[in-house]
Design a protein around this motif. Structure first.
Motif, PDB file in Angstrom:
ATOM      1  N   PHE A 162       0.825  -1.203   0.000  1.00  0.00           N
ATOM      2  CA  PHE A 162       0.000   0.000   0.000  1.00  0.00           C
ATOM      3  C   PHE A 162       0.863   1.258   0.000  1.00  0.00           C
ATOM      4  O   PHE A 162       0.425   2.307  -0.474  1.00  0.00           O
ATOM      5  CB  PHE A 162      -0.960  -0.039   1.190  1.00  0.00           C
ATOM      6  CG  PHE A 162      -1.804  -1.282   1.200  1.00  0.00           C
ATOM      7  CD1 PHE A 162      -2.781  -1.481   0.231  1.00  0.00           C
ATOM      8  CD2 PHE A 162      -1.584  -2.286   2.127  1.00  0.00           C
ATOM      9  CE1 PHE A 162      -3.541  -2.641   0.204  1.00  0.00           C
ATOM     10  CE2 PHE A 162      -2.333  -3.443   2.111  1.00  0.00           C
ATOM     11  CZ  PHE A 162      -3.306  -3.629   1.155  1.00  0.00           C
ATOM     12  N   VAL A 163       2.080   1.139   0.502  1.00  0.00           N
ATOM     13  CA  VAL A 163       3.018   2.253   0.381  1.00  0.00           C
ATOM     14  C   VAL A 163       3.297   2.516  -1.097  1.00  0.00           C
ATOM     15  O   VAL A 163       3.315   3.667  -1.549  1.00  0.00           O
ATOM     16  CB  VAL A 163       4.321   1.954   1.142  1.00  0.00           C
ATOM     17  CG1 VAL A 163       5.299   3.125   0.995  1.00  0.00           C
ATOM     18  CG2 VAL A 163       4.049   1.682   2.617  1.00  0.00           C
ATOM     19  N   TYR A 164       3.497   1.450  -1.883  1.00  0.00           N
ATOM     20  CA  TYR A 164       3.716   1.610  -3.321  1.00  0.00           C
ATOM     21  C   TYR A 164       2.478   2.191  -4.002  1.00  0.00           C
ATOM     22  O   TYR A 164       2.592   3.009  -4.925  1.00  0.00           O
ATOM     23  CB  TYR A 164       4.082   0.269  -3.955  1.00  0.00           C
ATOM     24  CG  TYR A 164       5.480  -0.190  -3.647  1.00  0.00           C
ATOM     25  CD1 TYR A 164       6.585   0.440  -4.216  1.00  0.00           C
ATOM     26  CD2 TYR A 164       5.707  -1.247  -2.780  1.00  0.00           C
ATOM     27  CE1 TYR A 164       7.880   0.026  -3.929  1.00  0.00           C
ATOM     28  CE2 TYR A 164       7.000  -1.674  -2.486  1.00  0.00           C
ATOM     29  CZ  TYR A 164       8.081  -1.035  -3.062  1.00  0.00           C
ATOM     30  OH  TYR A 164       9.356  -1.459  -2.767  1.00  0.00           O
ATOM     31  N   ARG A 165       1.305   1.785  -3.586  1.00  0.00           N
ATOM     32  CA  ARG A 165       0.075   2.335  -4.187  1.00  0.00           C
ATOM     33  C   ARG A 165      -0.019   3.834  -3.949  1.00  0.00           C
ATOM     34  O   ARG A 165      -0.366   4.606  -4.845  1.00  0.00           O
ATOM     35  CB  ARG A 165      -1.158   1.622  -3.625  1.00  0.00           C
ATOM     36  CG  ARG A 165      -1.304   0.188  -4.093  1.00  0.00           C
ATOM     37  CD  ARG A 165      -2.651  -0.408  -3.739  1.00  0.00           C
ATOM     38  NE  ARG A 165      -2.761  -1.765  -4.259  1.00  0.00           N
ATOM     39  CZ  ARG A 165      -3.060  -2.071  -5.509  1.00  0.00           C
ATOM     40  NH1 ARG A 165      -3.306  -1.091  -6.377  1.00  0.00           N
ATOM     41  NH2 ARG A 165      -3.127  -3.323  -5.916  1.00  0.00           N
ATOM     42  N   ILE A 166       0.283   4.249  -2.740  1.00  0.00           N
ATOM     43  CA  ILE A 166       0.239   5.675  -2.426  1.00  0.00           C
ATOM     44  C   ILE A 166       1.313   6.412  -3.205  1.00  0.00           C
ATOM     45  O   ILE A 166       1.085   7.511  -3.722  1.00  0.00           O
ATOM     46  CB  ILE A 166       0.388   5.872  -0.901  1.00  0.00           C
ATOM     47  CG1 ILE A 166      -0.825   5.267  -0.186  1.00  0.00           C
ATOM     48  CG2 ILE A 166       0.540   7.345  -0.553  1.00  0.00           C
ATOM     49  CD1 ILE A 166      -0.623   5.053   1.307  1.00  0.00           C
ATOM     50  N   ASN A 167       2.478   5.837  -3.319  1.00  0.00           N
ATOM     51  CA  ASN A 167       3.587   6.416  -4.083  1.00  0.00           C
ATOM     52  C   ASN A 167       3.162   6.697  -5.526  1.00  0.00           C
ATOM     53  O   ASN A 167       3.401   7.782  -6.070  1.00  0.00           O
ATOM     54  CB  ASN A 167       4.770   5.453  -4.025  1.00  0.00           C
ATOM     55  CG  ASN A 167       5.902   5.814  -4.966  1.00  0.00           C
ATOM     56  OD1 ASN A 167       6.302   5.017  -5.807  1.00  0.00           O
ATOM     57  ND2 ASN A 167       6.451   7.009  -4.840  1.00  0.00           N
ATOM     58  N   LYS A 168       2.503   5.729  -6.164  1.00  0.00           N
ATOM     59  CA  LYS A 168       2.123   5.881  -7.571  1.00  0.00           C
ATOM     60  C   LYS A 168       0.749   6.519  -7.761  1.00  0.00           C
ATOM     61  O   LYS A 168       0.388   6.900  -8.877  1.00  0.00           O
ATOM     62  CB  LYS A 168       2.130   4.513  -8.253  1.00  0.00           C
ATOM     63  CG  LYS A 168       3.521   3.945  -8.490  1.00  0.00           C
ATOM     64  CD  LYS A 168       3.448   2.694  -9.369  1.00  0.00           C
ATOM     65  CE  LYS A 168       4.821   2.250  -9.834  1.00  0.00           C
ATOM     66  NZ  LYS A 168       4.756   1.125 -10.788  1.00  0.00           N
ATOM     67  N   GLY A 169      -0.028   6.629  -6.693  1.00  0.00           N
ATOM     68  CA  GLY A 169      -1.384   7.151  -6.829  1.00  0.00           C
ATOM     69  C   GLY A 169      -2.360   6.135  -7.358  1.00  0.00           C
ATOM     70  O   GLY A 169      -3.432   6.497  -7.861  1.00  0.00           O
ATOM     71  N   VAL A 170      -2.029   4.844  -7.245  1.00  0.00           N
ATOM     72  CA  VAL A 170      -2.915   3.756  -7.698  1.00  0.00           C
ATOM     73  C   VAL A 170      -3.595   3.199  -6.448  1.00  0.00           C
ATOM     74  O   VAL A 170      -3.158   2.206  -5.866  1.00  0.00           O
ATOM     75  CB  VAL A 170      -2.131   2.657  -8.442  1.00  0.00           C
ATOM     76  CG1 VAL A 170      -3.075   1.596  -8.985  1.00  0.00           C
ATOM     77  CG2 VAL A 170      -1.288   3.258  -9.555  1.00  0.00           C
ATOM     78  N   LEU A 171      -4.684   3.823  -6.031  1.00  0.00           N
ATOM     79  CA  LEU A 171      -5.262   3.525  -4.729  1.00  0.00           C
ATOM     80  C   LEU A 171      -6.244   2.359  -4.752  1.00  0.00           C
ATOM     81  O   LEU A 171      -6.546   1.784  -3.697  1.00  0.00           O
ATOM     82  CB  LEU A 171      -5.950   4.772  -4.167  1.00  0.00           C
ATOM     83  CG  LEU A 171      -5.058   6.025  -4.040  1.00  0.00           C
ATOM     84  CD1 LEU A 171      -5.811   7.145  -3.350  1.00  0.00           C
ATOM     85  CD2 LEU A 171      -3.757   5.720  -3.312  1.00  0.00           C
ATOM     86  N   ASP A 172      -6.742   1.984  -5.914  1.00  0.00           N
ATOM     87  CA  ASP A 172      -7.708   0.894  -6.041  1.00  0.00           C
ATOM     88  C   ASP A 172      -6.991  -0.443  -5.866  1.00  0.00           C
ATOM     89  O   ASP A 172      -6.134  -0.813  -6.674  1.00  0.00           O
ATOM     90  CB  ASP A 172      -8.382   0.970  -7.413  1.00  0.00           C
ATOM     91  CG  ASP A 172      -9.436  -0.103  -7.629  1.00  0.00           C
ATOM     92  OD1 ASP A 172      -9.559  -1.018  -6.782  1.00  0.00           O
ATOM     93  OD2 ASP A 172     -10.129  -0.041  -8.659  1.00  0.00           O
ATOM     94  N   CYS A 207       7.241  -1.425   6.915  1.00  0.00           N
ATOM     95  CA  CYS A 207       6.979  -0.095   6.350  1.00  0.00           C
ATOM     96  C   CYS A 207       7.996   0.926   6.852  1.00  0.00           C
ATOM     97  O   CYS A 207       8.428   1.814   6.099  1.00  0.00           O
ATOM     98  CB  CYS A 207       5.566   0.355   6.699  1.00  0.00           C
ATOM     99  SG  CYS A 207       4.255  -0.532   5.826  1.00  0.00           S
ATOM    100  N   MET A 208       8.391   0.798   8.100  1.00  0.00           N
ATOM    101  CA  MET A 208       9.388   1.725   8.637  1.00  0.00           C
ATOM    102  C   MET A 208      10.722   1.571   7.915  1.00  0.00           C
ATOM    103  O   MET A 208      11.405   2.558   7.611  1.00  0.00           O
ATOM    104  CB  MET A 208       9.554   1.485  10.133  1.00  0.00           C
ATOM    105  CG  MET A 208       8.359   1.928  10.964  1.00  0.00           C
ATOM    106  SD  MET A 208       8.525   1.441  12.702  1.00  0.00           S
ATOM    107  CE  MET A 208       7.174   2.389  13.441  1.00  0.00           C
ATOM    108  N   LYS A 209      11.099   0.324   7.632  1.00  0.00           N
ATOM    109  CA  LYS A 209      12.347   0.091   6.903  1.00  0.00           C
ATOM    110  C   LYS A 209      12.280   0.678   5.496  1.00  0.00           C
ATOM    111  O   LYS A 209      13.265   1.212   4.985  1.00  0.00           O
ATOM    112  CB  LYS A 209      12.639  -1.408   6.848  1.00  0.00           C
ATOM    113  CG  LYS A 209      13.067  -1.994   8.182  1.00  0.00           C
ATOM    114  CD  LYS A 209      13.329  -3.483   8.095  1.00  0.00           C
ATOM    115  CE  LYS A 209      14.577  -3.775   7.278  1.00  0.00           C
ATOM    116  NZ  LYS A 209      14.906  -5.222   7.292  1.00  0.00           N
ATOM    117  N   MET A 210      11.099   0.587   4.853  1.00  0.00           N
ATOM    118  CA  MET A 210      10.932   1.216   3.539  1.00  0.00           C
ATOM    119  C   MET A 210      11.176   2.713   3.619  1.00  0.00           C
ATOM    120  O   MET A 210      11.852   3.300   2.770  1.00  0.00           O
ATOM    121  CB  MET A 210       9.519   0.963   3.010  1.00  0.00           C
ATOM    122  CG  MET A 210       9.285  -0.389   2.395  1.00  0.00           C
ATOM    123  SD  MET A 210       7.645  -0.463   1.647  1.00  0.00           S
ATOM    124  CE  MET A 210       7.861   0.632   0.243  1.00  0.00           C
TER     125      MET A 210
END
Length: 298
Positions: A162-172, A207-210
């Protein structure tokens, strides 16, 4: 993304990060006639005996125990049980204060939940409207409103997607194709270096490590009961900062977050100025240059 106000994203765990204990403990578990210790021992034991993912195990035990006791179990009932969630001091007005602080510095602040708890219960909380998206475990319900299948199960390592989704704006969550499409770093909606992850313990470590690996910030909050564990996260370099779970204005947490926003806002302005000057000289910004700048952007 150039030409637009930079976005700073706050990513929160929920249980023991924004509220004082596991969200099921406030109303759902007492409705079963069980203590939280009894429920979680049963759920965790069931998962271990049957080699079931821990999140799926607790979701199953919720269903099983409600059925055994002939209790209602609908989406609406779970949302209602979220009304009793107890938030840490200052959480109620945290979002409006932080949004206004970011706005004054030329950035847009967004808030997201990434939780292994239940979306339905979070939606019943008094702060659910503050989040752009809530990523949490959830049931799928049939036409009669009965839960028949897990719609989403967010275990500790799954949180990172979900971190990657937020990064790219692909929330679905059903859109995997766009999520996996190649995208230049400078076109991603929220750069990793503009993210702040806030959690409370070991379940948040992936997520913290990311955050620490990609230039974002990781903050752990604590109560007296988990202070030692959070201090260990800091000592092992898994988080950037630790604070008591007090979100009121003027606390160490509040002041440090504001300083992080200041830093991110300044970094974004410097980034934009660098690109503006390069374009003014008529030079194309090559992908390797953009990658270099991204690494240098704190």
């Amino acid at each position: 993304m150039t030409g637009q106000r930079p976005i700073i994203a706050f990513l929160y765990d929920f249980d023991k990060t924004l509220c004082t204990t596991d969200m099921q403990d406030y109303a759902f578990i007492p409705s079963l006639g069980m203590t939280p210790a009894e429920f979680w021992a049963e759920a965790n034991g069931f998962g271990r005996r049957n080699r079931i993912d821990g999140i799926l195990a607790y979701m199953y035990i919720m269903l099983r125990e409600a059925e055994r006791k002939n209790l209602p179990f609908t989406r609406e009932d779970l949302v209602e049980k979220g009304r009793g969630i107890e938030l840490f001091p200052g959480v109620e007005d945290w979002f409006s204060r932080i949004n206004a602080f970011g706005e004054a510095r030329g950035v847009r602040v967004e808030h997201y939940v990434i939780s292994s708890g239940l979306r339905e219960i979070i939606e019943g909380s008094s702060i659910s409207h503050e989040f752009k998206e809530i990523y949490a475990s959830e049931f799928y319900y049939d036409e009669a409103g009965r839960p028949v299948w897990p719609k989403l199960a967010v275990n500790f390592t799954a949180k990172t997607q979900f971190v990657y989704r937020i990064n790219k704006g692909v929330l679905d969550v059903s859109d995997d194709k766009t999520l996996n499409d190649s995208m230049p770093d400078d076109s991603k909606r929220v750069p990793f270096h503009n993210m702040i992850y806030m959690g409370d313990g070991l379940s948040d470590v992936p997520c913290m490590k990311m955050m620490r690996a990609y230039g974002g910030q990781a903050i752990a909050v604590h109560q007296a009961a988990n202070r030692a564990g959070v201090e260990e996260l800091l000592a092992r370099g898994r988080v950037d900062y630790i604070f008591p779970a007090d979100y009121r204005e003027g606390t160490g947490l509040d002041e440090t977050v504001k300083n992080i926003i200041r830093k991110m806002a300044i970094s974004d302005r410097l980034w934009e100025e660098n690109l503006r000057q390069l374009r003014h000289l008529g030079e194309d910004v090559l992908p390797d240059q953009v990658g270099l700048f991204s690494n240098l952007n704190p």
